[in-house]
Write an enzyme that holds these catalytic residues in place. Sequence first.
Site, mmCIF file in Angstrom:
data_model
loop_
_atom_site.group_PDB
_atom_site.id
_atom_site.type_symbol
_atom_site.label_atom_id
_atom_site.label_comp_id
_atom_site.label_asym_id
_atom_site.label_seq_id
_atom_site.Cartn_x
_atom_site.Cartn_y
_atom_site.Cartn_z
ATOM 1 N N CYS A 136 32.032 41.168 43.656
ATOM 2 C CA CYS A 136 31.781 40.611 42.323
ATOM 3 C C CYS A 136 31.883 39.087 42.420
ATOM 4 O O CYS A 136 32.792 38.560 43.056
ATOM 5 C CB CYS A 136 32.782 41.161 41.305
ATOM 6 S SG CYS A 136 32.716 42.950 41.200
ATOM 7 N N CYS A 181 35.190 36.994 41.350
ATOM 8 C CA CYS A 181 36.500 37.508 41.760
ATOM 9 C C CYS A 181 36.857 37.043 43.169
ATOM 10 O O CYS A 181 36.082 37.218 44.110
ATOM 11 C CB CYS A 181 36.467 39.034 41.709
ATOM 12 S SG CYS A 181 37.903 39.819 42.466
ATOM 13 N N CYS A 183 44.706 37.829 37.583
ATOM 14 C CA CYS A 183 43.640 38.706 38.045
ATOM 15 C C CYS A 183 42.577 37.902 38.767
ATOM 16 O O CYS A 183 42.207 36.825 38.346
ATOM 17 C CB CYS A 183 42.964 39.363 36.855
ATOM 18 S SG CYS A 183 44.015 40.498 36.027
ATOM 19 N N CYS A 222 38.164 43.820 49.223
ATOM 20 C CA CYS A 222 37.310 44.658 48.382
ATOM 21 C C CYS A 222 35.866 44.458 48.826
ATOM 22 O O CYS A 222 35.455 43.350 49.160
ATOM 23 C CB CYS A 222 37.448 44.268 46.910
ATOM 24 S SG CYS A 222 36.492 45.342 45.807
ATOM 25 N N GLU A 229 48.870 42.307 47.911
ATOM 26 C CA GLU A 229 49.781 41.736 46.928
ATOM 27 C C GLU A 229 49.985 42.688 45.757
ATOM 28 O O GLU A 229 49.124 43.506 45.445
ATOM 29 C CB GLU A 229 49.195 40.424 46.391
ATOM 30 C CG GLU A 229 49.122 39.378 47.477
ATOM 31 C CD GLU A 229 48.574 38.049 46.991
ATOM 32 O OE1 GLU A 229 48.809 37.062 47.667
ATOM 33 O OE2 GLU A 229 47.917 38.018 45.937
ATOM 34 N N GLY A 238 41.238 45.205 45.427
ATOM 35 C CA GLY A 238 40.509 46.409 45.797
ATOM 36 C C GLY A 238 39.942 47.196 44.637
ATOM 37 O O GLY A 238 40.301 46.988 43.478
ATOM 38 N N GLU A 239 39.023 48.087 44.960
ATOM 39 C CA GLU A 239 38.410 48.968 43.963
ATOM 40 C C GLU A 239 39.006 50.365 44.166
ATOM 41 O O GLU A 239 38.663 51.063 45.129
ATOM 42 C CB GLU A 239 36.880 48.957 44.151
ATOM 43 C CG GLU A 239 36.132 50.035 43.395
ATOM 44 C CD GLU A 239 36.496 50.147 41.920
ATOM 45 O OE1 GLU A 239 36.480 49.146 41.204
ATOM 46 O OE2 GLU A 239 36.788 51.280 41.475
ATOM 47 N N CYS A 254 51.273 45.477 38.713
ATOM 48 C CA CYS A 254 49.858 45.510 39.087
ATOM 49 C C CYS A 254 49.794 45.740 40.600
ATOM 50 O O CYS A 254 50.340 44.945 41.364
ATOM 51 C CB CYS A 254 49.268 44.161 38.686
ATOM 52 S SG CYS A 254 47.584 43.927 39.208
HETATM 53 N N1 SAH Z 1 38.400 46.545 41.334
HETATM 54 C C1 SAH Z 1 38.946 46.903 40.095
HETATM 55 C C2 SAH Z 1 40.396 46.538 39.927
HETATM 56 C C3 SAH Z 1 40.834 45.206 40.462
HETATM 57 S S1 SAH Z 1 40.198 43.770 39.669
HETATM 58 C C4 SAH Z 1 38.122 46.318 38.974
HETATM 59 O O1 SAH Z 1 37.292 45.467 39.228
HETATM 60 O O2 SAH Z 1 38.299 46.761 37.862
HETATM 61 C C5 SAH Z 1 41.280 43.670 38.261
HETATM 62 C C6 SAH Z 1 40.679 42.940 37.068
HETATM 63 O O3 SAH Z 1 40.619 41.535 37.279
HETATM 64 C C7 SAH Z 1 39.278 43.382 36.773
HETATM 65 O O4 SAH Z 1 39.108 43.640 35.406
HETATM 66 C C8 SAH Z 1 38.480 42.189 37.218
HETATM 67 O O5 SAH Z 1 37.267 42.158 36.613
HETATM 68 C C9 SAH Z 1 39.398 41.047 36.811
HETATM 69 N N2 SAH Z 1 39.068 39.775 37.432
HETATM 70 C C10 SAH Z 1 38.592 39.572 38.673
HETATM 71 N N3 SAH Z 1 38.405 38.261 38.897
HETATM 72 C C11 SAH Z 1 38.773 37.604 37.788
HETATM 73 C C12 SAH Z 1 38.834 36.217 37.429
HETATM 74 N N4 SAH Z 1 38.485 35.272 38.274
HETATM 75 N N5 SAH Z 1 39.279 35.926 36.202
HETATM 76 C C13 SAH Z 1 39.679 36.886 35.344
HETATM 77 N N6 SAH Z 1 39.650 38.203 35.628
HETATM 78 C C14 SAH Z 1 39.200 38.563 36.841
HETATM 79 FE FE1 SF4 Z 2 34.942 43.380 41.822
HETATM 80 FE FE2 SF4 Z 2 37.364 44.435 41.255
HETATM 81 FE FE3 SF4 Z 2 36.527 44.223 43.793
HETATM 82 FE FE4 SF4 Z 2 37.147 42.040 42.442
HETATM 83 S S1 SF4 Z 2 38.542 43.675 43.007
HETATM 84 S S2 SF4 Z 2 35.335 42.325 43.763
HETATM 85 S S3 SF4 Z 2 36.471 42.585 40.365
HETATM 86 S S4 SF4 Z 2 35.586 45.472 42.185
#
Ligand code: SAH
Ligand code: SF4
Length: 361
Positions: free
Chosen positions: A123, A126, A342, A119, A99, A170-171, A112
Amino acid sequence: MSKHPNTDLLSLEPEGLVRALESHFRQRDQPVYRIGQVRRWLYEGLSASIDEMTDLPLSERDALKHFFTLTQLEKARVEVSQDGTVKHLWRLSDGEFVESVLIPTKKRLTLCISSQAGCAMGCTFCATGWGGFQRQLTAGEIVSQYAASRRWAEKHLGDTISNIVYMGMGEPLSNRKAVHHSLSILNQGYGVGARRITVSTVGVVPGILELAERPEQFRLALSLHAPISDLRLRLIPLEKRHPLPEVLSALKRFNESGGKRITFEYTMIRGVNDASELIAPLADLALSVGAYVNLIPFNPIPYQNWESSEHHRIKDFAKNLQRRGVPAAIRETRGQDIDAACGQLRAHTLVQLEGSREREH
Ligand code: SAH
Ligand code: SF4
């Protein structure tokens, strides 16, 4: 005998593209200006197919198709939120989904984009993380999200994309080769200024160091979410492999490499990472690398019963950080009605397609 897989023109860095086209057209006794024609179709025409390159003779289009391809993203779904946020769901050639989200504000149109299907970081807050890892995206699949979204935005919004953030699925720094290529293509090919492109990472140290070495001033966002290791470990499993002090020294390198901006992303989860005692260590970290802090209300996800911190608490955090000399802002949540926020990317589709699958943790 099976044919060698064709090279994807959209996955090549602009210099590599010119080299590949030079050799292709030379072998076909074609004038050099053909290279510029193809380059223009790709980067200015935002072409999604070689057939569109109508100022090339038909025989040359056919020959190009014989040796090269262009990434195809199939638009599986478009959803427009009440607040103007637009989510595209793309189907990749092997049936995977990713997406991207267009976020209009008064002065900007930010896109975005996703860097992986799923991923592997897991985390706990997420939704993408809960869905697991499917595969890496190619550079062509990353930049095509930009080209296709920009075509859509120009047609439907009468506007072009001003900023790009790698904050979709994704990361990015776990898919370094494709992401580095995509950065070069977006910047040198499509002409998006480096300072308008932000790579967001959860703290992949070798990736941060590599980005620091690049001459362009791409921006970096660190998904911090907790200023102390114990707490961070509850949210981000990678903390075990790359603990905060190591991440911090990589950020210092990034900062010292000149003119580059760092942002901390801090998702505020009620009762988890919003205690007042965390403000001082958060401020210290931010000041040590000159970071700007973005406070983000947590978006509830299907697999967790956490909630966002209350608004007054987030405001309090922001005010207290500012008082300590840290630039901080609250990032409003956008596109919630279409799950475009996000951490929600792909959640909906996965749940819809596969039923809500509980993952062992
Ligand atoms: N993997 C990378 C980029 C994608 S995540 C990273 O983690 O930075 C993009 C952003 O969304 C990150 O800052 C992540 O911490 C945030 N994010 C993920 N899950 C979320 C949630 N449930 N509520 C708010 N922000 C979230
Ligand atoms: Fe963590 Fe970013 Fe991957 Fe979500 S997308 S699991 S916040 S690293």
